[in-house]
Motif scaffolding. Structure first.
Motif, PDB file in Angstrom:
ATOM      1  N   ASN A 162      43.246  61.120  30.311  1.00 58.82           N
ATOM      2  CA  ASN A 162      42.510  62.385  30.223  1.00 58.82           C
ATOM      3  C   ASN A 162      43.332  63.477  29.575  1.00 58.82           C
ATOM      4  OD1 ASN A 162      40.373  61.149  31.498  1.00 58.82           O
ATOM      5  ND2 ASN A 162      40.778  62.041  33.498  1.00 58.82           N
ATOM      6  N   ASN A 163      44.654  63.361  29.684  1.00 57.59           N
ATOM      7  CA  ASN A 163      45.556  64.327  29.052  1.00 57.59           C
ATOM      8  C   ASN A 163      46.024  63.849  27.687  1.00 57.59           C
ATOM      9  OD1 ASN A 163      45.680  66.421  31.047  1.00 57.59           O
ATOM     10  ND2 ASN A 163      46.899  65.056  32.336  1.00 57.59           N
ATOM     11  N   SER A 164      45.221  62.965  27.070  1.00 58.55           N
ATOM     12  CA  SER A 164      45.465  62.446  25.722  1.00 58.55           C
ATOM     13  C   SER A 164      46.693  61.547  25.637  1.00 58.55           C
ATOM     14  CB  SER A 164      45.608  63.609  24.710  1.00 58.55           C
ATOM     15  OG  SER A 164      44.465  64.425  24.737  1.00 58.55           O
ATOM     16  N   GLY A 165      47.086  60.956  26.748  1.00 63.05           N
ATOM     17  CA  GLY A 165      48.207  60.022  26.748  1.00 63.05           C
ATOM     18  C   GLY A 165      47.765  58.597  26.465  1.00 63.05           C
ATOM     19  N   GLY A 166      48.668  57.638  26.696  1.00 58.12           N
ATOM     20  CA  GLY A 166      48.379  56.237  26.431  1.00 58.12           C
ATOM     21  C   GLY A 166      47.830  55.514  27.648  1.00 58.12           C
ATOM     22  N   ASN A 167      47.669  54.209  27.492  1.00 57.91           N
ATOM     23  CA  ASN A 167      47.044  53.415  28.551  1.00 57.91           C
ATOM     24  C   ASN A 167      48.031  52.498  29.273  1.00 57.91           C
ATOM     25  OD1 ASN A 167      47.555  51.307  26.795  1.00 57.91           O
ATOM     26  ND2 ASN A 167      45.441  51.085  26.129  1.00 57.91           N
ATOM     27  N   LEU A 168      49.323  52.806  29.185  1.00 54.51           N
ATOM     28  CA  LEU A 168      50.346  51.932  29.771  1.00 54.51           C
ATOM     29  C   LEU A 168      50.122  51.708  31.258  1.00 54.51           C
ATOM     30  CD1 LEU A 168      52.981  50.344  29.541  1.00 54.51           C
ATOM     31  CD2 LEU A 168      54.226  52.483  29.942  1.00 54.51           C
ATOM     32  N   LEU A 169      49.822  52.763  32.017  1.00 57.42           N
ATOM     33  CA  LEU A 169      49.671  52.635  33.463  1.00 57.42           C
ATOM     34  C   LEU A 169      48.451  51.794  33.830  1.00 57.42           C
ATOM     35  CD1 LEU A 169      50.582  56.218  34.752  1.00 57.42           C
ATOM     36  CD2 LEU A 169      51.952  54.134  34.874  1.00 57.42           C
ATOM     37  N   THR A 170      47.348  51.985  33.107  1.00 51.19           N
ATOM     38  CA  THR A 170      46.151  51.194  33.391  1.00 51.19           C
ATOM     39  C   THR A 170      46.360  49.734  33.004  1.00 51.19           C
ATOM     40  OG1 THR A 170      44.798  53.158  32.935  1.00 51.19           O
ATOM     41  CG2 THR A 170      43.650  51.055  33.061  1.00 51.19           C
ATOM     42  N   MET A 171      47.032  49.493  31.884  1.00 51.52           N
ATOM     43  CA  MET A 171      47.353  48.119  31.496  1.00 51.52           C
ATOM     44  C   MET A 171      48.277  47.475  32.522  1.00 51.52           C
ATOM     45  SD  MET A 171      45.928  46.905  28.710  1.00 51.52           S
ATOM     46  CE  MET A 171      47.059  45.743  27.948  1.00 51.52           C
ATOM     47  N   LEU A 172      49.252  48.240  33.013  1.00 47.20           N
ATOM     48  CA  LEU A 172      50.156  47.737  34.049  1.00 47.20           C
ATOM     49  C   LEU A 172      49.368  47.373  35.305  1.00 47.20           C
ATOM     50  CD1 LEU A 172      53.047  47.206  35.092  1.00 47.20           C
ATOM     51  CD2 LEU A 172      53.146  49.634  35.750  1.00 47.20           C
ATOM     52  N   MET A 173      48.399  48.223  35.641  1.00 49.15           N
ATOM     53  CA  MET A 173      47.562  47.958  36.809  1.00 49.15           C
ATOM     54  C   MET A 173      46.774  46.662  36.642  1.00 49.15           C
ATOM     55  SD  MET A 173      44.175  48.199  38.085  1.00 49.15           S
ATOM     56  CE  MET A 173      43.257  49.451  37.200  1.00 49.15           C
ATOM     57  N   LEU A 174      46.122  46.486  35.478  1.00 50.41           N
ATOM     58  CA  LEU A 174      45.313  45.292  35.245  1.00 50.41           C
ATOM     59  C   LEU A 174      46.162  44.025  35.187  1.00 50.41           C
ATOM     60  CD1 LEU A 174      42.833  46.695  32.552  1.00 50.41           C
ATOM     61  CD2 LEU A 174      42.309  46.127  34.922  1.00 50.41           C
ATOM     62  N   GLY A 175      47.332  44.117  34.558  1.00 49.30           N
ATOM     63  CA  GLY A 175      48.207  42.956  34.460  1.00 49.30           C
ATOM     64  C   GLY A 175      48.755  42.528  35.812  1.00 49.30           C
ATOM     65  N   SER A 176      49.266  43.494  36.573  1.00 53.07           N
ATOM     66  CA  SER A 176      49.814  43.171  37.902  1.00 53.07           C
ATOM     67  C   SER A 176      48.710  42.752  38.870  1.00 53.07           C
ATOM     68  CB  SER A 176      50.587  44.375  38.459  1.00 53.07           C
ATOM     69  OG  SER A 176      49.772  45.537  38.516  1.00 53.07           O
ATOM     70  N   LEU A 177      47.522  43.324  38.708  1.00 47.42           N
ATOM     71  CA  LEU A 177      46.384  42.938  39.543  1.00 47.42           C
ATOM     72  C   LEU A 177      46.012  41.473  39.306  1.00 47.42           C
ATOM     73  CD1 LEU A 177      44.057  43.489  41.463  1.00 47.42           C
ATOM     74  CD2 LEU A 177      42.819  44.592  39.602  1.00 47.42           C
ATOM     75  N   SER A 178      46.066  41.044  38.063  1.00 50.25           N
ATOM     76  CA  SER A 178      45.760  39.647  37.740  1.00 50.25           C
ATOM     77  C   SER A 178      46.719  38.698  38.456  1.00 50.25           C
ATOM     78  CB  SER A 178      45.844  39.422  36.231  1.00 50.25           C
ATOM     79  OG  SER A 178      44.973  40.287  35.544  1.00 50.25           O
ATOM     80  N   ILE A 179      47.994  39.055  38.463  1.00 55.76           N
ATOM     81  CA  ILE A 179      49.001  38.228  39.151  1.00 55.76           C
ATOM     82  C   ILE A 179      48.726  38.220  40.654  1.00 55.76           C
ATOM     83  CG2 ILE A 179      51.465  37.992  39.670  1.00 55.76           C
ATOM     84  CD1 ILE A 179      51.984  39.357  36.927  1.00 55.76           C
ATOM     85  N   TYR A 180      48.404  39.382  41.195  1.00 59.00           N
ATOM     86  CA  TYR A 180      48.119  39.483  42.632  1.00 59.00           C
ATOM     87  C   TYR A 180      46.925  38.620  43.018  1.00 59.00           C
ATOM     88  CZ  TYR A 180      47.000  41.531  47.184  1.00 59.00           C
ATOM     89  OH  TYR A 180      46.730  41.705  48.513  1.00 59.00           O
ATOM     90  N   LEU A 181      45.901  38.586  42.159  1.00 52.70           N
ATOM     91  CA  LEU A 181      44.700  37.808  42.451  1.00 52.70           C
ATOM     92  C   LEU A 181      45.005  36.317  42.544  1.00 52.70           C
ATOM     93  CD1 LEU A 181      42.033  39.619  40.219  1.00 52.70           C
ATOM     94  CD2 LEU A 181      42.260  39.712  42.704  1.00 52.70           C
ATOM     95  N   VAL A 182      45.944  35.845  41.724  1.00 51.85           N
ATOM     96  CA  VAL A 182      46.347  34.437  41.787  1.00 51.85           C
ATOM     97  C   VAL A 182      46.881  34.114  43.181  1.00 51.85           C
ATOM     98  CG1 VAL A 182      47.946  32.701  40.907  1.00 51.85           C
ATOM     99  CG2 VAL A 182      46.836  34.284  39.315  1.00 51.85           C
ATOM    100  N   PHE A 183      47.793  34.955  43.670  1.00 48.85           N
ATOM    101  CA  PHE A 183      48.367  34.734  44.993  1.00 48.85           C
ATOM    102  C   PHE A 183      47.333  34.923  46.100  1.00 48.85           C
ATOM    103  CE2 PHE A 183      52.220  35.556  42.520  1.00 48.85           C
ATOM    104  CZ  PHE A 183      53.040  34.536  42.975  1.00 48.85           C
ATOM    105  N   LEU A 184      46.415  35.868  45.912  1.00 46.38           N
ATOM    106  CA  LEU A 184      45.369  36.098  46.916  1.00 46.38           C
ATOM    107  C   LEU A 184      44.510  34.852  47.097  1.00 46.38           C
ATOM    108  CD1 LEU A 184      43.886  38.051  48.833  1.00 46.38           C
ATOM    109  CD2 LEU A 184      42.515  38.786  46.866  1.00 46.38           C
ATOM    110  N   ILE A 185      44.138  34.211  45.976  1.00 47.86           N
ATOM    111  CA  ILE A 185      43.316  33.005  46.046  1.00 47.86           C
ATOM    112  C   ILE A 185      44.106  31.842  46.652  1.00 47.86           C
ATOM    113  CG2 ILE A 185      42.054  31.290  44.685  1.00 47.86           C
ATOM    114  CD1 ILE A 185      41.448  33.573  42.671  1.00 47.86           C
ATOM    115  N   ILE A 186      45.338  31.676  46.202  1.00 54.12           N
ATOM    116  CA  ILE A 186      46.164  30.572  46.689  1.00 54.12           C
ATOM    117  C   ILE A 186      46.433  30.691  48.186  1.00 54.12           C
ATOM    118  CG2 ILE A 186      48.473  29.523  46.564  1.00 54.12           C
ATOM    119  CD1 ILE A 186      48.457  30.167  43.558  1.00 54.12           C
ATOM    120  N   LEU A 187      46.675  31.930  48.651  1.00 58.22           N
ATOM    121  CA  LEU A 187      47.049  32.157  50.050  1.00 58.22           C
ATOM    122  C   LEU A 187      45.846  32.428  50.957  1.00 58.22           C
ATOM    123  CD1 LEU A 187      50.133  34.493  49.435  1.00 58.22           C
ATOM    124  CD2 LEU A 187      50.191  32.080  50.109  1.00 58.22           C
ATOM    125  N   SER A 188      44.632  32.301  50.430  1.00 56.99           N
ATOM    126  CA  SER A 188      43.446  32.692  51.194  1.00 56.99           C
ATOM    127  C   SER A 188      43.307  31.923  52.514  1.00 56.99           C
ATOM    128  CB  SER A 188      42.186  32.509  50.348  1.00 56.99           C
ATOM    129  OG  SER A 188      42.053  31.157  49.921  1.00 56.99           O
TER     130      SER A 188
END
Length: 791
Positions: A162-188
């Motif tokens: 919103n302040n005209s910056g980049g998307n690094l934080l959102t990309m970091l969120m999506l990338g790390s979330l993907s890794i977390y989902l793998v462990f969430l499914i495996i450990l369910s």
């Protein structure tokens, strides 16, 4: 698991103190350290439903199941309470019943009433206790709260963009979330249910906020009109259909409900929609998991619900459809409660109807669609049972997951009865036809559909999304633009008296060119792929289309599997199966029937259907995985394939992969460019431009004499303008439709990029806009470098 008994004194004293603090903070509007907003939001969202929950002695083992029911009851009670006050108080001389004092009085009175009933009926309550809050061990607790990090990254990522910056934080969120989902499914299997549900809630909330928090004002399509009806009710201090005769105004979820939060808390109106309501919608994820757990195991239910939040409509469009978010919450609660075996059948049916009222008051279209699905299920069930009973002894049905439950289901009473469905029909008719008089929209859609079907299922009545979903190509927008000019523009020109518009010769020489979507430059990864001979744009597009079509096939595969095999799921409730089947019929109706796809939308129909068919998608992926593993003689089972398939799907649908490679179209949650950014995110110069136009038109001769002022603007600018100021406008600035005596408002996309949008069959066609035509034929009376006004 231990249970702690709490005396009714303690419960009532706690609520009394909490309510007193909230009322005092609200009366004096004291919000230091966000005390009012936090205490007030939680009180309004929880206390009415909590007391009701205890009064009716509802016993729910799942914390998130109980919380979802409590919040659903609270919001419904708030809407009904304010609606009653809205109707009665004006008769007593209180002209603004939705202002702070009347609302506080109603809520205090209602809370005291509930507390009195609680005191009379309940002596003590039992609450399950664990060593680590509601988690069975330390690992459970730590693992389940990790997703709070994703929520924080989502918020910060939106702020940076919103302040005209980049998307690094959102990309970091999506990338790390993907890794977390793998462990969430495996450990369910090792995690407790509360741990899984807690993780799901924060994951889903992070995905919603990365879109809803984009922009410093109301951002999105439908939400701008939704915000307008909210402002009408709030500013008037009373809800009346006569103030704005539109179906949007009939949705209490976007009129009365946000007005309550706005007047009793100290929060910006924008963030009621952009933040608070996203919390409510995020509760759908635990609900869908629990619906799945009523007939399947934890892993399948988990993979299924992840498809619900991984579906692009969930995080790209649902944050812009507030009335539908609330309706979906109540729809989910209807399904969860009716199949929740821990409640008595009469309790389930009563709560089913109560939550059905929530759907009716929240959104008209969702009401019509669920009534259709429930009705078809009730009609088909006896026929279905008769057919299965007749052929169940055939070899192909010996292992059916349906026949395993057939005998019990025949003896048991139906969970959803014809009487319940009729009751919902009556309530819906009363609300839409009698109270709000908005049933005309449904009648129009039915009539237009019948007409279109009678004229050969014309493709002219179908949304672009249908072709995108079923084929590998998109409609030719150049051809569609020509049809738009012939079918839409020409009749409008011929309809008006001569001299209303400019002569054809005055705009014939200004070329109008259809514009394609703007695409990103290739990243380092994309350029590297190109060097080794892989075209990243073509490859990613083909990969995406094949991937999406493959996911679509998983639904019928899962549905067919249940009929002939019970190796993955031993049994499935017949009513759940039939509801899932008729969800597919509803999706098919959106594909086949003209008009319906443009009015409701195929992707919204899919999102709604995933409340039931999400686990079926997961089963379909496991079935396909098992077959592939056998073909390739791998020792792993199909669940590994299902896990890999979902992660790839999520990385693609969230645009993480496309952003990593480049060459694709821009998406709003990751960029400050693209169609959604241009069309739905309000810029500062648009706010200044609309405010100037509002003041300028108020002082005109036409305005002072009470005549209608003609204001023309682009379709998307019309919605933005409506959410900012109380000005009516026409949503078309096609040169041939510019009126000689009208004001013309241009937003940044029109004036800077010289682009405009034409709407044809729910498809937005971008075309080059000739600013010079206006410069040559109109007077430029305002220009702030982004917005322009001509007269």
């Amino acid at each position: 698991m231990k249970k702690m008994k709490i005396n009714n004194y303690l419960v009532l004293i706690s609520i009394f103190i909490w309510g007193a603090i909230f009322c005092l903070l609200s009366l004096f509007n004291f919000n230091k350290f966000q005390l009012l907003n936090i205490s007030g939001f939680l009180f309004l969202s929880i206390v009415p439903g909590l007391l009701t929950f205890f009064i009716f002695k509802l016993k729910e083992k799942s914390f998130w199941g109980a919380l979802s029911i409590i919040v659903g009851l609270s919001l419904l009670e708030l809407m009904l309470l304010a609606l009653i006050g809205n109707s009665i108080l004006p008769l007593l001389g209180i002209a603004r019943p939705l202002d702070k004092i009347p609302l506080l009085f109603e809520i205090v009175f209602f809370t005291i009433l509930l507390m009195s009933v609680f005191w009379w009926k309940i002596k003590n309550i039992s609450i399950p206790t664990f060593k680590y809050l509601y988690f069975k061990n330390r690992f459970d607790f730590i693992f389940s709260i990790i997703p709070i990090i994703f929520v924080i990254l989502s918020i910060l990522g939106s702020i940076v963009l919103n302040n005209s910056g980049g998307n690094l934080l959102t990309m970091l969120m999506l990338g790390s979330l993907s890794i977390y989902l793998v462990f969430l499914i495996i450990l369910s299997k090792k995690l407790s249910e509360n741990a899984i549900l807690t993780a799901l809630f924060f994951i889903s909330l992070s995905l919603l906020l990365m879109t809803s928090l984009r922009g410093w004002y109301i951002t999105g399509h439908d939400i701008q009109s939704e915000f307008r009806v909210f402002q009408i009710a709030r500013n008037a201090g009373i809800w009346k259909m006569s103030l704005y005769r539109d179906a949007y105004n009939a949705c209490l979820s976007i009129t009365i409900l946000p007005t309550i939060f706005s007047n009793l808390l100290n929060i910006s109106d924008l963030y009621i929609y952009k933040f608070l309501f996203q919390i409510f919608f995020a509760l759908c994820t635990p609900i869908i998991y629990l619906i799945g757990r009523s007939w399947t195991n934890a892993k399948i239910s988990l993979i299924g619900v992840l498809y619900f939040i991984g579906f692009p409509t969930y995080f790209r469009d649902m944050p812009f459809l507030i009335r539908q978010e609330l309706a979906f919450l109540y729809f989910g609660l209807m399904l969860y409660i009716i199949f929740a075996s821990q409640f008595k059948i009469n309790t389930r049916r009563s709560l089913f109807l109560v939550m059905g009222v929530g759907v009716i008051l929240s959104h008209y279209s969702t009401t019509y669609t669920i009534l259709l699905i429930f009705s078809l299920m009730a009609i088909a069930k006896p026929i279905f049972i008769k057919i299965i009973s007749k052929y169940k002894d055939l070899t192909i049905f010996k292992k059916s997951a349906l026949t395993a439950l057939l005998q019990n289901d025949k003896e048991a009473k139906s969970k959803i009865t014809a009487g319940m469905i009729v009751a919902l029909f009556v309530l819906s008719f009363f609300w839409t036809a009698v109270v709000t008089n908005t049933s005309g929209a449904l009648t129009r859609v039915i009539n237009e559909t019948i007409y279109a079907v009678g004229h050969g299922f014309s493709e002219n009545n179908k949304s672009i999304d249908i072709k995108t979903l079923l084929s590998f190509s998109k409609p030719d927008q150049i051809d569609e633009f020509e049809k738009y000019k012939k079918i839409v523009v020409e009749p409008l020109i011929n309809k008006e008296p001569a001299g209303t518009f400019f002569n054809r010769d005055s705009y014939a020489n200004y070329p109008l060119t259809v514009l394609g979507e703007e695409t990103q430059e290739l990243t380092v990864v994309g350029k590297s792929l190109k060097i080794i001979g892989i075209n990243p744009q073509v490859t990613m597009e083909v990969f995406g289309q094949i991937f999406i079509k493959f996911i679509e096939l998983l639904i019928p595969i899962g549905m067919i599997f249940f009929v002939f095999n019970n190796s993955i799921i031993k049994k499935i409730d017949i009513e759940i199966y039939l509801l899932s089947l008729f969800c597919l019929v509803f999706i098919l109706a959106n594909i086949v029937l003209p008009v319906l796809s443009t009015e409701y939308g195929i992707f919204r129909a899919l999102q709604q259907s995933l409340f039931l068919i999400a686990p079926i998608v997961a089963v379909g992926s496991i079935v396909v995985g098992s077959v592939l593993m056998k073909i390739f003689r791998a020792k792993k089972d199909g669940q590994i394939f299902a896990l890999i398939l979902f992660i790839l799907y999520f990385l693609y649908s969230s645009s993480f992969l496309r952003e990593l490679i480049g060459g694709s179209t821009y998406v709003l949650h990751l960029n400050n460019k693209g169609i959604y950014y241009e069309n739905y995110l309000i810029q500062t110069n648009e706010i200044y431009g609309t405010e100037w136009l509002s003041k300028a038109t108020k002082n005109t001769t036409a305005s002072l004499s009470g005549r209608t002022i003609s204001i023309q603007t682009d379709k998307n600018s019309k919605e933005k303008l409506a959410s900012l100021v109380s000005l009516g406008s026409e949503n078309n600035i096609y040169p041939g439709l510019i009126r000689k005596n009208s004001y013309v408002f241009l937003g940044p996309t029109n004036s800077i990029k010289q682009k405009a949008v034409a709407l044809y069959n729910a498809d937005q066609i971008s075309y080059s806009y000739p600013i010079k035509f206006l410069d040559d034929n109109k007077n430029l009376i305002y220009n702030n470098g982004g917005s322009r006004v001509y007269k």
